[in-house]
Design a protein around this motif. Sequence first.
Motif, PDB file in Angstrom:
ATOM      1  N   GLY A  73      14.047  22.041  -9.841  1.00  0.00           N
ATOM      2  CA  GLY A  73      15.072  21.831  -8.521  1.00  0.00           C
ATOM      3  C   GLY A  73      15.532  20.464  -8.616  1.00  0.00           C
ATOM      4  N   VAL A  74      16.599  20.079  -7.588  1.00  0.00           N
ATOM      5  CA  VAL A  74      16.905  18.918  -7.415  1.00  0.00           C
ATOM      6  C   VAL A  74      16.469  18.213  -6.171  1.00  0.00           C
ATOM      7  CG1 VAL A  74      19.243  19.919  -6.322  1.00  0.00           C
ATOM      8  CG2 VAL A  74      19.106  17.654  -6.976  1.00  0.00           C
ATOM      9  N   ILE A  75      16.170  16.962  -6.171  1.00  0.00           N
ATOM     10  CA  ILE A  75      15.474  16.398  -4.919  1.00  0.00           C
ATOM     11  C   ILE A  75      16.648  16.035  -4.232  1.00  0.00           C
ATOM     12  CG2 ILE A  75      14.509  14.228  -4.220  1.00  0.00           C
ATOM     13  CD1 ILE A  75      13.092  14.249  -7.059  1.00  0.00           C
ATOM     14  N   PHE A  76      16.206  16.317  -2.740  1.00  0.00           N
ATOM     15  CA  PHE A  76      17.216  16.172  -1.654  1.00  0.00           C
ATOM     16  C   PHE A  76      16.679  15.126  -0.621  1.00  0.00           C
ATOM     17  CE2 PHE A  76      15.481  20.125  -0.147  1.00  0.00           C
ATOM     18  CZ  PHE A  76      15.491  19.870   1.474  1.00  0.00           C
ATOM     19  N   ASP A  77      15.435  14.908  -0.582  1.00  0.00           N
ATOM     20  CA  ASP A  77      14.927  14.104   0.249  1.00  0.00           C
ATOM     21  C   ASP A  77      13.189  13.841  -0.270  1.00  0.00           C
ATOM     22  OD1 ASP A  77      14.373  12.477   2.619  1.00  0.00           O
ATOM     23  OD2 ASP A  77      14.060  14.292   3.952  1.00  0.00           O
ATOM     24  N   VAL A  78      12.999  12.513   0.114  1.00  0.00           N
ATOM     25  CA  VAL A  78      11.822  12.057  -0.053  1.00  0.00           C
ATOM     26  C   VAL A  78      10.954  11.416   0.974  1.00  0.00           C
ATOM     27  CG1 VAL A  78      10.275  10.161  -1.759  1.00  0.00           C
ATOM     28  CG2 VAL A  78      12.634  11.088  -2.402  1.00  0.00           C
ATOM     29  N   SER A 111       0.882  -1.151   0.059  1.00  0.00           N
ATOM     30  CA  SER A 111       0.095  -0.008   0.066  1.00  0.00           C
ATOM     31  C   SER A 111       0.834   1.127   0.147  1.00  0.00           C
ATOM     32  CB  SER A 111      -0.914   0.054   1.201  1.00  0.00           C
ATOM     33  OG  SER A 111      -0.169   0.048   2.321  1.00  0.00           O
ATOM     34  N   ILE A 112       2.115   1.007   0.041  1.00  0.00           N
ATOM     35  CA  ILE A 112       2.978   2.246   0.202  1.00  0.00           C
ATOM     36  C   ILE A 112       3.310   2.507  -1.347  1.00  0.00           C
ATOM     37  CG2 ILE A 112       5.328   3.124   0.657  1.00  0.00           C
ATOM     38  CD1 ILE A 112       5.130   1.391   3.019  1.00  0.00           C
ATOM     39  N   PRO A 113       2.919   3.953  -1.735  1.00  0.00           N
ATOM     40  CA  PRO A 113       3.346   4.334  -3.221  1.00  0.00           C
ATOM     41  C   PRO A 113       4.744   4.424  -3.357  1.00  0.00           C
ATOM     42  CG  PRO A 113       1.824   5.748  -1.946  1.00  0.00           C
ATOM     43  CD  PRO A 113       2.399   4.726  -0.931  1.00  0.00           C
ATOM     44  N   LEU A 114       5.216   4.055  -4.642  1.00  0.00           N
ATOM     45  CA  LEU A 114       6.557   3.854  -5.079  1.00  0.00           C
ATOM     46  C   LEU A 114       7.051   5.265  -5.573  1.00  0.00           C
ATOM     47  CD1 LEU A 114       6.910   0.498  -7.255  1.00  0.00           C
ATOM     48  CD2 LEU A 114       7.764   1.356  -4.807  1.00  0.00           C
ATOM     49  N   ALA A 115       8.043   5.685  -4.791  1.00  0.00           N
ATOM     50  CA  ALA A 115       8.700   7.226  -5.616  1.00  0.00           C
ATOM     51  C   ALA A 115       9.316   6.836  -7.061  1.00  0.00           C
ATOM     52  CB  ALA A 115       9.897   7.379  -4.541  1.00  0.00           C
ATOM     53  N   ARG A 116       8.670   8.017  -7.765  1.00  0.00           N
ATOM     54  CA  ARG A 116       9.252   7.593  -9.228  1.00  0.00           C
ATOM     55  C   ARG A 116      10.537   8.619  -9.445  1.00  0.00           C
ATOM     56  NH1 ARG A 116       4.523  10.626 -11.577  1.00  0.00           N
ATOM     57  NH2 ARG A 116       3.077   8.802 -10.978  1.00  0.00           N
ATOM     58  N   ASN A 129       2.927  16.335  -9.213  1.00  0.00           N
ATOM     59  CA  ASN A 129       3.141  17.667  -9.834  1.00  0.00           C
ATOM     60  C   ASN A 129       4.663  17.799 -10.359  1.00  0.00           C
ATOM     61  OD1 ASN A 129       0.705  18.833  -9.857  1.00  0.00           O
ATOM     62  ND2 ASN A 129       0.878  19.206  -7.605  1.00  0.00           N
ATOM     63  N   LEU A 130       5.402  16.570 -10.305  1.00  0.00           N
ATOM     64  CA  LEU A 130       6.736  16.558 -11.001  1.00  0.00           C
ATOM     65  C   LEU A 130       6.908  16.047 -12.398  1.00  0.00           C
ATOM     66  CD1 LEU A 130       8.956  16.304  -7.707  1.00  0.00           C
ATOM     67  CD2 LEU A 130       8.338  18.293  -8.879  1.00  0.00           C
ATOM     68  N   VAL A 131       7.692  16.549 -13.205  1.00  0.00           N
ATOM     69  CA  VAL A 131       8.240  15.744 -14.354  1.00  0.00           C
ATOM     70  C   VAL A 131       9.721  15.728 -14.410  1.00  0.00           C
ATOM     71  CG1 VAL A 131       5.935  16.066 -15.459  1.00  0.00           C
ATOM     72  CG2 VAL A 131       7.893  17.849 -15.779  1.00  0.00           C
ATOM     73  N   PRO A 132      10.343  14.909 -15.114  1.00  0.00           N
ATOM     74  CA  PRO A 132      11.677  14.845 -15.322  1.00  0.00           C
ATOM     75  C   PRO A 132      12.022  16.478 -16.064  1.00  0.00           C
ATOM     76  CG  PRO A 132      10.889  12.852 -16.034  1.00  0.00           C
ATOM     77  CD  PRO A 132       9.743  13.619 -15.773  1.00  0.00           C
ATOM     78  N   ASP A 133      13.110  17.013 -15.706  1.00  0.00           N
ATOM     79  CA  ASP A 133      13.930  17.747 -16.254  1.00  0.00           C
ATOM     80  C   ASP A 133      14.617  17.573 -17.416  1.00  0.00           C
ATOM     81  OD1 ASP A 133      14.309  21.277 -16.329  1.00  0.00           O
ATOM     82  OD2 ASP A 133      15.995  20.316 -16.558  1.00  0.00           O
ATOM     83  N   ASP A 134      14.620  17.813 -18.630  1.00  0.00           N
ATOM     84  CA  ASP A 134      15.368  17.454 -19.454  1.00  0.00           C
ATOM     85  C   ASP A 134      16.536  18.254 -19.909  1.00  0.00           C
ATOM     86  OD1 ASP A 134      14.238  14.978 -19.334  1.00  0.00           O
ATOM     87  OD2 ASP A 134      12.880  15.438 -21.012  1.00  0.00           O
ATOM     88  N   SER A 135      16.610  19.406 -19.332  1.00  0.00           N
ATOM     89  CA  SER A 135      17.660  20.585 -19.884  1.00  0.00           C
ATOM     90  C   SER A 135      18.989  20.111 -19.816  1.00  0.00           C
ATOM     91  CB  SER A 135      17.210  21.878 -18.968  1.00  0.00           C
ATOM     92  OG  SER A 135      17.651  21.570 -17.833  1.00  0.00           O
ATOM     93  N   ASP A 136      19.263  19.307 -18.972  1.00  0.00           N
ATOM     94  CA  ASP A 136      20.635  18.998 -18.569  1.00  0.00           C
ATOM     95  C   ASP A 136      21.558  20.250 -17.993  1.00  0.00           C
ATOM     96  OD1 ASP A 136      22.469  16.673 -18.500  1.00  0.00           O
ATOM     97  OD2 ASP A 136      23.371  17.420 -20.141  1.00  0.00           O
ATOM     98  N   GLU A 137      20.803  21.207 -17.439  1.00  0.00           N
ATOM     99  CA  GLU A 137      21.315  22.025 -16.806  1.00  0.00           C
ATOM    100  C   GLU A 137      21.343  22.060 -15.234  1.00  0.00           C
ATOM    101  OE1 GLU A 137      22.553  25.222 -18.443  1.00  0.00           O
ATOM    102  OE2 GLU A 137      22.055  23.971 -20.353  1.00  0.00           O
ATOM    103  N   GLN A 183       0.772   9.980  -1.577  1.00  0.00           N
ATOM    104  CA  GLN A 183       1.604   9.890  -2.547  1.00  0.00           C
ATOM    105  C   GLN A 183       3.066  10.319  -2.186  1.00  0.00           C
ATOM    106  OE1 GLN A 183       1.314  12.499  -5.763  1.00  0.00           O
ATOM    107  NE2 GLN A 183      -0.362  13.735  -4.819  1.00  0.00           N
ATOM    108  N   PRO A 184       4.041  10.061  -2.617  1.00  0.00           N
ATOM    109  CA  PRO A 184       5.282  10.415  -2.395  1.00  0.00           C
ATOM    110  C   PRO A 184       5.355  11.998  -2.515  1.00  0.00           C
ATOM    111  CG  PRO A 184       5.683   8.615  -3.750  1.00  0.00           C
ATOM    112  CD  PRO A 184       4.415   8.855  -3.813  1.00  0.00           C
ATOM    113  N   PHE A 185       6.000  12.705  -1.604  1.00  0.00           N
ATOM    114  CA  PHE A 185       6.436  14.139  -1.739  1.00  0.00           C
ATOM    115  C   PHE A 185       7.815  14.573  -1.677  1.00  0.00           C
ATOM    116  CE2 PHE A 185       1.835  14.645  -0.879  1.00  0.00           C
ATOM    117  CZ  PHE A 185       1.278  15.767  -1.223  1.00  0.00           C
ATOM    118  N   TYR A 186       8.409  15.363  -2.482  1.00  0.00           N
ATOM    119  CA  TYR A 186       9.723  15.550  -2.662  1.00  0.00           C
ATOM    120  C   TYR A 186      10.208  16.829  -2.159  1.00  0.00           C
ATOM    121  CZ  TYR A 186       9.017  11.580  -5.580  1.00  0.00           C
ATOM    122  OH  TYR A 186       8.870  10.239  -6.106  1.00  0.00           O
TER     123      TYR A 186
END
Length: 114
Positions: free
Chosen positions: A28-33, A7-12, A79-87, A57-60
């Motif tokens: 941003g960069v994730i530092f905790d989940v 029942s624990i949602p998986l972190a994406r 509310n998060l999507v991968p950032d593909d800017s490579d910046e 759901q997981p919160f970051y």
Amino acid sequence: MSADLSSIPLARFAIGEVVRHRLLDFRGVIFDVDPEFANSQEWYEAIPEAMRPSKDQPFYHLLAENSEASYVAYVSQQNLVPDDSDEPIDHPAIDSLFDRFDEGRYLLRREHRH
């Protein structure tokens, strides 16, 4: 009594990943989940009801930036999507938590790894 692990949602997303908010203009960069919502009820209710995410759901925790400032953000997985800017992220706390930016993600400093 133990929790039902199914029942624990998986972190994406993982610590060190660079992400972008799906609706608001910041990244941003994730530092905790947190596996599910772990902030105050007051914080939660400050979100406009139409945008308020589910708590189960997981919160970051993010070292975040937008065009005007750097700050810490707390964001639901939906509310998060991968950032593909490579910046890289421009945040003053990056160097205290992460060793380096490599191939689009940050590597945690040795002293912060579990």
